[in-house]
Design a protein around this motif. Structure first.
Motif, PDB file in Angstrom:
ATOM      1  N   HIS A 130       1.210  -1.153  -0.568  1.00 51.66           N
ATOM      2  CA  HIS A 130      -0.009   0.767  -0.390  1.00 51.66           C
ATOM      3  C   HIS A 130       0.869   1.270  -0.080  1.00 51.66           C
ATOM      4  O   HIS A 130       0.484   2.111  -0.737  1.00 51.66           O
ATOM      5  CB  HIS A 130      -0.555  -0.073   1.034  1.00 51.66           C
ATOM      6  CG  HIS A 130      -2.175   0.896   1.304  1.00 51.66           C
ATOM      7  ND1 HIS A 130      -2.983   1.328   0.153  1.00 51.66           N
ATOM      8  CD2 HIS A 130      -1.690   1.954   2.000  1.00 51.66           C
ATOM      9  CE1 HIS A 130      -3.363   2.571   0.792  1.00 51.66           C
ATOM     10  NE2 HIS A 130      -2.311   3.056   1.685  1.00 51.66           N
ATOM     11  N   PHE A 132       3.465   1.526  -1.439  1.00 54.41           N
ATOM     12  CA  PHE A 132       4.816   1.972  -2.553  1.00 54.41           C
ATOM     13  C   PHE A 132       3.606   2.344  -3.756  1.00 54.41           C
ATOM     14  O   PHE A 132       4.080   3.441  -4.255  1.00 54.41           O
ATOM     15  CB  PHE A 132       4.765   0.689  -2.927  1.00 54.41           C
ATOM     16  CG  PHE A 132       6.226   0.832  -2.813  1.00 54.41           C
ATOM     17  CD1 PHE A 132       7.682   1.029  -3.176  1.00 54.41           C
ATOM     18  CD2 PHE A 132       7.207  -0.378  -2.087  1.00 54.41           C
ATOM     19  CE1 PHE A 132       8.738   0.918  -2.534  1.00 54.41           C
ATOM     20  CE2 PHE A 132       7.944  -1.105  -1.434  1.00 54.41           C
ATOM     21  CZ  PHE A 132       9.687  -0.139  -1.335  1.00 54.41           C
ATOM     22  N   LYS A 133       2.263   2.272  -3.411  1.00 53.88           N
ATOM     23  CA  LYS A 133       1.633   2.912  -3.835  1.00 53.88           C
ATOM     24  C   LYS A 133       1.828   4.380  -4.266  1.00 53.88           C
ATOM     25  O   LYS A 133       1.453   4.799  -5.539  1.00 53.88           O
ATOM     26  CB  LYS A 133       0.024   2.369  -4.384  1.00 53.88           C
ATOM     27  CG  LYS A 133      -0.354   0.825  -4.663  1.00 53.88           C
ATOM     28  CD  LYS A 133      -1.759   0.388  -3.948  1.00 53.88           C
ATOM     29  CE  LYS A 133      -1.791  -1.064  -4.214  1.00 53.88           C
ATOM     30  NZ  LYS A 133      -3.397  -1.499  -4.131  1.00 53.88           N
ATOM     31  N   GLY A 134       1.905   4.678  -3.140  1.00 57.34           N
ATOM     32  CA  GLY A 134       2.433   6.291  -2.881  1.00 57.34           C
ATOM     33  C   GLY A 134       3.825   6.738  -2.809  1.00 57.34           C
ATOM     34  O   GLY A 134       3.580   7.459  -3.667  1.00 57.34           O
ATOM     35  N   PHE A 135       4.904   6.115  -2.416  1.00 61.71           N
ATOM     36  CA  PHE A 135       5.811   6.608  -2.845  1.00 61.71           C
ATOM     37  C   PHE A 135       6.439   6.323  -4.001  1.00 61.71           C
ATOM     38  O   PHE A 135       7.618   6.589  -3.950  1.00 61.71           O
ATOM     39  CB  PHE A 135       6.678   6.106  -1.968  1.00 61.71           C
ATOM     40  CG  PHE A 135       6.538   6.377   0.197  1.00 61.71           C
ATOM     41  CD1 PHE A 135       5.267   7.396   0.431  1.00 61.71           C
ATOM     42  CD2 PHE A 135       6.205   5.275   1.001  1.00 61.71           C
ATOM     43  CE1 PHE A 135       4.523   7.748   1.043  1.00 61.71           C
ATOM     44  CE2 PHE A 135       5.932   5.851   1.941  1.00 61.71           C
ATOM     45  CZ  PHE A 135       5.654   6.562   2.251  1.00 61.71           C
ATOM     46  N   ASN A 228       8.005  18.298  12.817  1.00 65.09           N
ATOM     47  CA  ASN A 228       7.529  17.222  13.681  1.00 65.09           C
ATOM     48  C   ASN A 228       8.459  16.562  12.442  1.00 65.09           C
ATOM     49  O   ASN A 228       7.813  15.146  12.232  1.00 65.09           O
ATOM     50  CB  ASN A 228       6.220  17.063  13.577  1.00 65.09           C
ATOM     51  CG  ASN A 228       6.230  15.871  14.172  1.00 65.09           C
ATOM     52  OD1 ASN A 228       6.852  14.922  15.014  1.00 65.09           O
ATOM     53  ND2 ASN A 228       5.013  15.797  14.769  1.00 65.09           N
ATOM     54  N   CYS A 231       7.244  12.283  13.425  1.00 58.15           N
ATOM     55  CA  CYS A 231       5.860  12.023  13.008  1.00 58.15           C
ATOM     56  C   CYS A 231       6.325  11.553  11.481  1.00 58.15           C
ATOM     57  O   CYS A 231       6.100  10.598  11.384  1.00 58.15           O
ATOM     58  CB  CYS A 231       4.985  13.363  13.579  1.00 58.15           C
ATOM     59  SG  CYS A 231       3.430  13.026  12.005  1.00 58.15           S
ATOM     60  N   ARG A 232       6.919  12.395  10.491  1.00 61.39           N
ATOM     61  CA  ARG A 232       7.635  11.978   9.859  1.00 61.39           C
ATOM     62  C   ARG A 232       8.108   9.970   9.646  1.00 61.39           C
ATOM     63  O   ARG A 232       7.866   9.525   8.670  1.00 61.39           O
ATOM     64  CB  ARG A 232       8.316  13.069   9.033  1.00 61.39           C
ATOM     65  CG  ARG A 232       8.373  12.563   7.399  1.00 61.39           C
ATOM     66  CD  ARG A 232       8.940  13.519   6.080  1.00 61.39           C
ATOM     67  NE  ARG A 232      10.807  14.329   6.994  1.00 61.39           N
ATOM     68  CZ  ARG A 232      11.376  15.106   6.736  1.00 61.39           C
ATOM     69  NH1 ARG A 232      10.734  15.851   5.434  1.00 61.39           N
ATOM     70  NH2 ARG A 232      12.684  15.125   7.388  1.00 61.39           N
ATOM     71  N   LEU A 235       5.687   7.468   9.281  1.00 63.64           N
ATOM     72  CA  LEU A 235       5.161   8.373   8.267  1.00 63.64           C
ATOM     73  C   LEU A 235       5.756   7.577   7.570  1.00 63.64           C
ATOM     74  O   LEU A 235       4.911   6.516   6.164  1.00 63.64           O
ATOM     75  CB  LEU A 235       3.501   8.967   8.535  1.00 63.64           C
ATOM     76  CG  LEU A 235       2.786   9.012   9.867  1.00 63.64           C
ATOM     77  CD1 LEU A 235       2.480  10.675   9.717  1.00 63.64           C
ATOM     78  CD2 LEU A 235       2.076   8.346   9.535  1.00 63.64           C
ATOM     79  N   MET A 236       6.803   7.481   7.650  1.00 62.42           N
ATOM     80  CA  MET A 236       7.029   7.324   6.008  1.00 62.42           C
ATOM     81  C   MET A 236       8.408   7.068   6.241  1.00 62.42           C
ATOM     82  O   MET A 236       9.496   7.413   6.400  1.00 62.42           O
ATOM     83  CB  MET A 236       7.557   8.788   5.266  1.00 62.42           C
ATOM     84  CG  MET A 236       7.664   8.612   3.692  1.00 62.42           C
ATOM     85  SD  MET A 236       7.818   9.708   3.096  1.00 62.42           S
ATOM     86  CE  MET A 236       8.275  11.242   3.348  1.00 62.42           C
TER      87      MET A 236
END
Ligand code: SF4
Lengths: 274, 445
Positions: A130, A132-135, A228, A231-232, A235-236
């Motif tokens: 999932h 990777f669909k974005g990244f 932040n 936090c990044r 999430l990534m």
């Protein structure tokens, strides 16, 4: 009752091969200590039994899964086979054994150790694919979209549908460096093929400027008062950053054609990828 | 001015809008098109402030005829101005999209010349994308208050989601800070969009291929902390918007001081991030956990408890509701247990059909036992390894960060006094509990 035998199965790494190991396990009424790949280090003190892949046997086992345990279970097992969980083969066998005994209910036995371990591995796979669909980041060379990834799990089969639906009229290639495979697509055909190396040409001017525009956007969109980085990172995770345009990885972005002719360049110079 | 500079200015001006999701609609491209959309939404990146980047979020222009006091684009602010041409913006979007940088476009705008003209510019951008590039990806468009309803309607036929930002949660605040806007000018188009969505869904029943009007629904945003509006007011308004206007999402944005103005918090005020966080938690409880706004806050408690999240806070005030037998409790009750979320509640309901669950198995189902153990029993028993006198219930309910803040803020004595802040009228008075809390707070000081 089958007994745990003092033996390790060795299969050829294919899904069919694994199904044949399942066949063997039932045939001999035994459960091996592990199921390993041919190149697994041979330090084991246990005898190794080589399981030849026989498409007839594989078919029989394959057909029995939806019939006795249901389509959900088949789908689940196929996903489990794509994970990077080291003992996935043995666990798939144990799971199927549970399934033949309990039927479709096995999918609900979430508190069982085997089921729980597999669910966790599959969740890890699903999450990674999932993300990777974005990244994933494509560069456009000569009208072909090209991306590189280094996933832990074998995610390409799970990305196939998504990207084919996203870019039906494009030609694209996603190279999985970890597994030496690539997903290639041209209008209305796709395939996953082995590729040993990928050499990218210099980006052209348009490509360069869109990369820079994206970096401008990325750097501007942050609200500085809410900085932040932790936090990044959650999430990534950093391992994804390597191929992401926004981090302006110059090494990657301005890589020259240094290596030989193999891999993509050849593919790109051909009109057809197939 | 080149595209680089425009992009920088118009991104900078758009970044305070929080909505960036691409969720709510599943779409596939027909042959000859480009783009798809996934209902779950896809994050393409995360900026250094930890926010998801899914859409190219920019303004058509930051030129604005209005003068909302809280806004960087207000007429009286001295800032560089720019405007995209529809073609420039469409090209940028499609090229970002092909490289998988984004899931689509989030287009908003200042009011250039007048609302109608602005709206037309946005429509032209979307038209190029949809008709010329055959783009089927996600588009979120902001409705410009005051624009002609025919234009709003046209925009809605091209977009997947529309939003109108309420920004300030009360008419008083609007009067004070956004003199050009009124509750009426915001709610009217919101109602209009809602009605169009409803009409459209009826068309869709009649004609399968009727074009869709904002299929992903509408959303809005409110600024938190620029005005004295309370959490209670904001949460009630939020609930009303979900119920009466059928909004898909309400977003909250902690006010980031951008100007010195006697009506606004001073420029060095920290944005109230924790309040924003609590509001999102409460919003989540409204949408997925079956809570009502008046269960979370009321006239006596108009603000969220800073130390525990709204769900734990509710649980602490309703101890008579617990302990709950996880092997029997209905799904809707399970959702009310701190440490049990939507996923783990679903897994519990599934797994208990096959076996009687123990504390050990709950862990495997993703239940956070550290929190949940106080509120549940398995097979009629409390967690064995858990002795209530040694446990710090409250501590376990606070997040790591809050606990540290709490320690920093209060000296020992104050901390005990501070207990009144929690204001916990335990209905079933398990004395040990009160003592426990005091003890645990003393211990950690
Ligand atoms: S109308 Fe919108 S852009 Fe213009 S000043 Fe008000 S909030 Fe800002």
């Amino acid at each position: 009752m089958p007994t745990t035998a003092n033996v390790v199965y060795q299969y050829d790494g294919s899904f069919d091969g694994l199904l044949c190991s399942v066949f063997e396990s039932y045939d001999k009424k035994e459960i091996p200590l592990d199921i390993v790949l041919p190149d697994a280090t041979q330090m084991m003190l246990v005898p190794i039994k080589n399981i030849p892949t026989d498409s007839g046997k594989a078919k029989r086992v394959l057909a029995s899964i939806p019939a006795k345990i249901g389509f959900l279970a088949l789908d689940f097992v196929q996903h489990a086979f794509l994970t990077c969980f080291t003992q996935k083969e043995l666990y798939i066998l144990l799971f199927l054994r549970l399934g033949y005994r309990h039927g479709a209910n096995v999918m609900e036995m979430l508190a069982d150790d085997v089921v729980h371990t597999m669910v966790k591995a599959v969740r890890h796979l699903d999450r990674e694919s999932h993300l990777f669909k974005g990244f994933i980041r494509f560069s456009i060379f000569n009208h072909i979209l090209v991306a590189e990834i280094e996933p832990k799990n074998y995610v390409l089969p799970l990305l196939l549908q998504h990207f084919c639906e996203r870019y039906p009229e494009e030609r694209f290639l996603i190279y999985d460096k970890t597994h030496g495979m690539a997903l290639v697509y041209q209008p209305y055909q796709s395939a996953i093929i082995p590729i040993d190396d990928l050499v990218l040409p210099e980006p052209d001017e348009a490509e360069e400027s869109y990369r820079e525009l994206w970096q401008v956007f990325y750097n501007t969109i942050e609200i500085k008062g809410r900085h932040n980085p932790k936090c990044r990172m959650n999430l990534m995770p950093k391992r994804y950053w390597k191929y992401m345009t926004e981090f302006g990885n110059t090494q990657y972005n301005h890589r020259k054609v240094l290596k030989g002719q193999d891999g993509l360049l050849k593919a790109l110079s051909h009109k057809e990828l197939f | 001015m080149d595209v680089f500079e425009k992009l920088k200015i118009l991104t900078d001006a758009a970044k305070y809008d929080v909505a960036c999701t691409s969720s709510g609609v599943n779409k596939k491209t027909p042959k000859g098109g480009i783009g798809s959309a996934a209902a779950c939404g896809i994050c393409h990146s995360f900026s250094a402030d930890g926010r998801c980047i899914s859409l190219l979020k920019v303004l058509m222009t930051n030129v604005c005829a209005y003068d909302c006091k809280y806004c960087v684009n207000r007429h009286s602010n001295d800032t560089p101005r720019a405007a995209f041409t529809p073609r420039e913006l469409a090209d940028l979007t499609i090229n970002f999209y092909r490289r998988n940088y984004i899931e689509g476009l989030f287009l908003s705008s200042g009011v250039l010349k007048n609302p109608d003209y602005t709206c037309e510019q946005m429509i032209e951008t979307l038209r190029i994308l949809r008709e010329e590039y055959r783009f089927f990806g996600y588009i979120h468009a902001k409705a410009i208050p005051g624009a002609d309803s025919a234009l709003v309607s046209r925009l809605g036929m091209l977009a997947d989601r529309m939003s109108i930002n309420i920004e300030l949660p009360s008419q008083d605040s609007l009067n004070l800070l956004a003199p050009d806007k009124s509750k009426h000018s915001i709610l009217t188009p919101m109602r209009y969009i809602q009605n169009r969505i409803q009409e459209n869904s009826m068309d869709l029943v009649k004609y399968k291929h009727a074009p869709k009007f904002v299929p992903a629904g509408q959303s809005t945003q409110m600024i938190i902390g620029a005005t004295p509006d309370t959490d209670l007011q904001i949460l009630n308004l939020t609930e009303g918007l979900y119920k009466k206007y059928k909004l898909k999402r309400v977003f909250f944005s902690a006010y980031m001081p951008v100007i010195e103005n006697s009506f606004l918090p001073t420029i060095d005020t920290e944005p109230p991030l924790w309040r924003e966080h609590r509001l999102y938690q409460a919003d989540w409880l409204l949408r997925f956990y079956g809570f009502a706004a008046n269960e979370l806050l009321d006239e006596q408690n108009q603000s969220f408890n800073p130390y525990v999240d709204p769900k734990c806070n509710w649980a602490l005030h309703h101890l008579d509701f617990f302990p709950m037998d996880v092997n029997r409790a209905p799904y809707s009750d399970l959702l009310r247990v701190p440490g049990i979320g939507v996923n783990s509640a679903k897994r519990i309901v599934t797994a208990r059909r096959m076996t009687t669950l123990s504390f050990e198995s709950l862990k495997k189902l993703g239940v956070v036992l550290k929190r949940a153990q106080y509120f549940i029993t398995c097979k009629g028993k409390k967690n064995e390894s858990f002795k209530i006198t040694e446990n710090a219930i409250l501590q376990s309910l606070m997040s790591e960060k809050t606990r540290k803040e709490y320690q920093m803020k209060f000296s020992q004595r104050e901390a005990i006094d501070q207990l009144s802040l929690f204001d916990m009228p335990f209905k079933v008075q398990p004395n040990f509990l009160q003592e426990d809390i005091v003890k645990c707070l003393q211990q950690q000081m």
